[in-house]
Design a protein around this motif. Structure first.
Motif, short mmCIF file in Angstrom:
data_model
loop_
_atom_site.label_atom_id
_atom_site.label_comp_id
_atom_site.label_asym_id
_atom_site.label_seq_id
_atom_site.Cartn_x
_atom_site.Cartn_y
_atom_site.Cartn_z
N ALA A 302 0.82 -1.21 0.00
CA ALA A 302 0.00 0.00 0.00
C ALA A 302 0.85 1.26 0.00
N MET A 303 2.07 1.15 0.55
CA MET A 303 3.01 2.28 0.55
C MET A 303 3.87 2.31 -0.70
N GLY A 304 3.55 1.44 -1.66
CA GLY A 304 4.21 1.50 -2.97
C GLY A 304 5.58 0.86 -3.01
N LYS A 305 5.75 -0.28 -2.32
CA LYS A 305 7.06 -0.94 -2.30
C LYS A 305 7.03 -2.25 -3.09
N PRO A 306 8.11 -2.56 -3.82
CA PRO A 306 8.25 -3.88 -4.43
C PRO A 306 8.42 -4.95 -3.37
N ILE A 307 8.09 -6.20 -3.73
CA ILE A 307 8.10 -7.30 -2.77
C ILE A 307 8.92 -8.47 -3.30
N ILE A 308 9.72 -9.07 -2.42
CA ILE A 308 10.32 -10.38 -2.68
C ILE A 308 9.81 -11.31 -1.60
N THR A 309 9.14 -12.38 -2.01
CA THR A 309 8.63 -13.34 -1.03
C THR A 309 8.61 -14.72 -1.65
N THR A 310 8.16 -15.70 -0.90
CA THR A 310 8.23 -17.09 -1.32
C THR A 310 6.94 -17.55 -1.99
N ASN A 311 7.09 -18.55 -2.82
CA ASN A 311 5.96 -19.11 -3.55
C ASN A 311 5.26 -20.16 -2.69
N VAL A 312 4.65 -19.68 -1.59
CA VAL A 312 3.95 -20.55 -0.64
C VAL A 312 2.59 -19.95 -0.33
N ALA A 313 1.78 -20.71 0.41
CA ALA A 313 0.45 -20.25 0.78
C ALA A 313 0.49 -18.86 1.39
N GLY A 314 -0.42 -18.01 0.98
CA GLY A 314 -0.50 -16.65 1.50
C GLY A 314 0.44 -15.70 0.81
N CYS A 315 1.72 -16.00 0.82
CA CYS A 315 2.71 -15.11 0.21
C CYS A 315 2.50 -14.98 -1.30
N ARG A 316 2.24 -16.10 -1.95
CA ARG A 316 2.11 -16.06 -3.42
C ARG A 316 0.91 -15.22 -3.87
N ASP A 317 -0.06 -15.00 -2.96
CA ASP A 317 -1.22 -14.20 -3.31
C ASP A 317 -0.93 -12.71 -3.38
N THR A 318 0.23 -12.29 -2.86
CA THR A 318 0.54 -10.86 -2.80
C THR A 318 1.40 -10.38 -3.96
N VAL A 319 1.97 -11.30 -4.72
CA VAL A 319 2.93 -10.92 -5.76
C VAL A 319 2.53 -11.50 -7.11
N GLU A 320 2.50 -10.64 -8.10
CA GLU A 320 2.43 -11.08 -9.49
C GLU A 320 3.86 -11.00 -10.02
N HIS A 321 4.43 -12.16 -10.26
CA HIS A 321 5.86 -12.27 -10.57
C HIS A 321 6.24 -11.35 -11.73
N LEU A 351 12.04 0.56 -10.11
CA LEU A 351 11.55 0.25 -8.77
C LEU A 351 10.22 0.93 -8.50
N GLU A 352 10.11 2.16 -8.98
CA GLU A 352 8.86 2.90 -8.79
C GLU A 352 7.71 2.24 -9.54
N THR A 353 8.00 1.69 -10.71
CA THR A 353 6.97 0.99 -11.47
C THR A 353 6.48 -0.24 -10.72
N LEU A 354 7.42 -1.01 -10.15
CA LEU A 354 7.04 -2.17 -9.35
C LEU A 354 6.21 -1.74 -8.15
N GLY A 355 6.62 -0.69 -7.48
CA GLY A 355 5.90 -0.21 -6.30
C GLY A 355 4.50 0.27 -6.63
N SER A 356 4.35 0.94 -7.76
CA SER A 356 3.02 1.41 -8.18
C SER A 356 2.09 0.22 -8.44
N ALA A 357 2.65 -0.84 -9.01
CA ALA A 357 1.86 -2.05 -9.24
C ALA A 357 1.43 -2.67 -7.91
#
Length: 400
Positions: A302-321, A351-357
């Motif tokens: 929500a604060m416009g930051k890119p994310i690196i997380t794992t491809n597991v339950a819950g986490c994978r729902d927050t990132v479109e690779h 980075l800003e483009t990723l954060g906007s997404a």
């Protein structure tokens, strides 16, 4: 079909909703926006939770009546002692006679659902994540699974934060598919968590927010941070969160102090307001083994930051690779290093483009407005009440 009411139509002032969780902290941080919405819809709200340092926030809000719990001990593994919680909740439910009860966190979900059944009051259980108990196959896992199966026999609805957890409960026979629904998280206030100017520090900051537990991927994160310290000139790894020594998966304090001494990480402990740290970060990293719906990631998105997380339950729902960040395999250091190094090399505008997404994704799926509308839809349906046109429109947009 849920009936709707016109704006200005007389609101329901007779129905009472009870909200039960394992701490006042949980209520204040995750349920306050829902409480406000319920009050706006005309419901009375009772909060049932142990007293902690956040009780004064609830008292000051004047939104709820708070009933303290005496027999909820989060880390107890003795079901006979925990059974006292069911009796305590049963007495509270019989005394206050709420029309519907919302249970959150593991012990209220189990023992509160049993008490609601005895008191003949409909209830909704929300599974915010499977947690450490389900990561290992042992007697505790078997006991908790059995308790869930008994408790959820008569529950009105079971809400999950992600589809993976729902599938696990259904496939293992812990509850019935027709009782289940996914509502993605507790909702994020996109006005409170909004993009803020990043101070010029000359550093590229990877930020982790969460309890310092093995199953949060802390060991993998520190190994990756050590490698990046050798490969880059500007990178730093910041960690926010409590040590949680009572948790069986906790990282020892001595280990954290060693990492700090060797300058692999900067550790800031548990903080009340994470926004000051998120705004300084370039990327949020959560290499967790399993989540319900990681709140820290959603707030950072929500604060416009890119994310690196794992491809597991819950986490994978927050990132479109490749759209707002990267998904990596859990429990593996090399892919995590690769993703962190790759994003470190991004230009500022990329980075800003990723954060906007990331922020757009929160508006689309994870805002408090959409989450609260989903809960209100459930509540009104179970109580056979009309909902406001505003809530009905939100549910239509969400295709609920």
């Amino acid at each position: 079909m849920i009936k709707t009411k016109q704006k200005g139509q007389h609101k329901n002032t007779r129905k009472t909703i009870a909200i039960v969780a394992n701490s006042s902290w949980n209520i204040y941080n995750f349920r306050l926006n829902l409480i406000r919405q319920l009050r706006q819809e005309g419901f009375h709200v009772i909060v049932i939770a142990p007293i902690d340092e956040y009780i004064h926030y609830l008292n000051d809000s004047k939104l709820v009546k708070h009933i303290p719990l005496k027999h909820l001990t989060p880390h107890s593994k003795n079901p006979l002692k925990d059974f006292r919680l069911s009796l305590e909740l049963y007495r509270i439910y019989r005394r206050y006679q709420p029309d519907l009860i919302l249970h959150y966190t593991i012990k209220p979900n189990i023992y509160g659902s049993l008490a609601a059944r005895w008191a003949n009051i409909p209830s909704i259980a929300t599974i915010t994540g499977l947690g450490y108990t389900f990561l290992k196959k042992n007697w505790i896992n078997q006991l908790v699974s059995r308790l869930y199966k008994i408790a959820f026999q008569k529950v009105s609805k079971v809400v999950f934060h992600n589809q993976d957890d729902l599938d696990h409960f259904v496939n293992t026979g812990l509850t019935l598919a027709q009782k289940c629904q996914v509502i993605p998280g507790s909702g994020v206030n996109t006005n409170h968590f909004r993009p803020l100017p990043k101070p010029e520090t000359g550093k590229f900051i990877f930020l982790f927010i969460g309890r310092l537990l093995h199953d949060k991927g802390i060991l993998e994160l520190v190994e990756a941070a050590k490698a990046l310290k050798q490969l880059t000139q500007r990178s730093e790894c910041w960690i926010l969160g409590e040590l949680a020594p009572q948790n069986p998966a906790a990282i020892p304090k001595a280990q954290v102090l060693e990492w700090m001494e060797k300058k692999y990480i900067r550790y800031f402990g548990k903080v009340r307001d994470v926004r000051a740290y998120i705004k300084q970060a370039d990327v949020i990293v959560l290499p967790s083994y399993q989540e319900g719906m990681p709140r820290a990631i959603l707030e950072a998105m929500a604060m416009g930051k890119p994310i690196i997380t794992t491809n597991v339950a819950g986490c994978r729902d927050t990132v479109e690779h490749n759209q707002n960040g990267y998904l990596v395999p859990p429990r593996q250091v090399a892919p995590l290093i690769d993703a962190m190094l790759k994003i470190y090399q991004y230009a500022a505008e990329d980075l800003e483009t990723l954060g906007s997404a990331s922020r757009a994704f929160v508006f689309e799926k994870f805002s408090d407005n959409s989450v609260n509308a989903s809960y209100l839809g459930l509540i009104h349906a179970l109580l056979s009440l009309p909902i406001s046109l505003e809530t009905s429109d939100t549910l239509t947009k969400l295709q609920i």
